[in-house]
Design a protein around this motif. Structure first.
Motif, mmCIF file in Angstrom:
data_model
loop_
_atom_site.group_PDB
_atom_site.id
_atom_site.type_symbol
_atom_site.label_atom_id
_atom_site.label_comp_id
_atom_site.label_asym_id
_atom_site.label_seq_id
_atom_site.Cartn_x
_atom_site.Cartn_y
_atom_site.Cartn_z
ATOM 1 N N VAL A 1 -17.384 60.859 -13.934
ATOM 2 C CA VAL A 1 -18.346 60.826 -12.828
ATOM 3 C C VAL A 1 -19.528 59.937 -13.177
ATOM 4 O O VAL A 1 -20.050 59.230 -12.333
ATOM 5 C CB VAL A 1 -18.810 62.263 -12.474
ATOM 6 N N ARG A 2 -19.926 59.974 -14.440
ATOM 7 C CA ARG A 2 -21.057 59.140 -14.878
ATOM 8 C C ARG A 2 -20.556 58.037 -15.788
ATOM 9 O O ARG A 2 -19.625 58.234 -16.564
ATOM 10 C CB ARG A 2 -22.026 59.994 -15.698
ATOM 11 N N PRO A 3 -21.223 56.904 -15.729
ATOM 12 C CA PRO A 3 -20.902 55.885 -16.746
ATOM 13 C C PRO A 3 -21.279 56.461 -18.115
ATOM 14 O O PRO A 3 -22.288 57.133 -18.235
ATOM 15 C CB PRO A 3 -21.805 54.706 -16.396
ATOM 16 N N CYS B 1 -24.430 70.060 -14.464
ATOM 17 C CA CYS B 1 -24.925 70.667 -15.698
ATOM 18 C C CYS B 1 -25.684 69.667 -16.568
ATOM 19 O O CYS B 1 -26.309 70.043 -17.539
ATOM 20 C CB CYS B 1 -23.765 71.255 -16.485
ATOM 21 N N GLY B 2 -25.596 68.377 -16.236
ATOM 22 C CA GLY B 2 -26.307 67.355 -16.992
ATOM 23 C C GLY B 2 -25.493 66.724 -18.105
ATOM 24 O O GLY B 2 -25.960 65.794 -18.749
ATOM 25 N N CYS B 3 -24.290 67.229 -18.358
ATOM 26 C CA CYS B 3 -23.465 66.670 -19.434
ATOM 27 C C CYS B 3 -22.979 65.262 -19.062
ATOM 28 O O CYS B 3 -22.693 64.982 -17.895
ATOM 29 C CB CYS B 3 -22.269 67.573 -19.707
ATOM 30 N N PRO B 4 -22.875 64.385 -20.056
ATOM 31 C CA PRO B 4 -22.475 63.009 -19.775
ATOM 32 C C PRO B 4 -20.984 62.852 -19.518
ATOM 33 O O PRO B 4 -20.557 61.819 -19.032
ATOM 34 C CB PRO B 4 -22.871 62.265 -21.049
ATOM 35 N N ASP B 5 -20.182 63.883 -19.818
ATOM 36 C CA ASP B 5 -18.735 63.715 -19.728
ATOM 37 C C ASP B 5 -18.081 64.518 -18.607
ATOM 38 O O ASP B 5 -16.899 64.836 -18.674
ATOM 39 C CB ASP B 5 -18.083 64.040 -21.065
#
Length: 58
Positions: free
Chosen positions: A51-53, A16-20
């Motif tokens: 999943v993402r820094p 979804c593109g969310c950073p969290d």
């Protein structure tokens, strides 16, 4: 203490593109707290693995 690791490869998920977004070992899925729509959490929030820094806003 052992730091939890993401599985390789990650389970298939919609990005979804969310950073969290995070991987939940209890459900073995990548979830988004903003878009997943789940109503029951596994209760192990400290066990969720980002999943993402994530860099805090400056």
């Amino acid at each position: 203490m052992i730091t939890p690791q993401l599985p390789d490869p990650l389970p298939h998920f919609y990005d979804c593109g969310c950073p969290d977004i995070y991987f939940c070992p209890a459900s073995d899925e990548v979830e988004c707290p903003r878009h997943s729509g789940f109503s029951v959490c596994c209760g192990n929030l400290p066990g969720h693995i980002p999943v993402r820094p994530h860099t805090p806003p400056t």
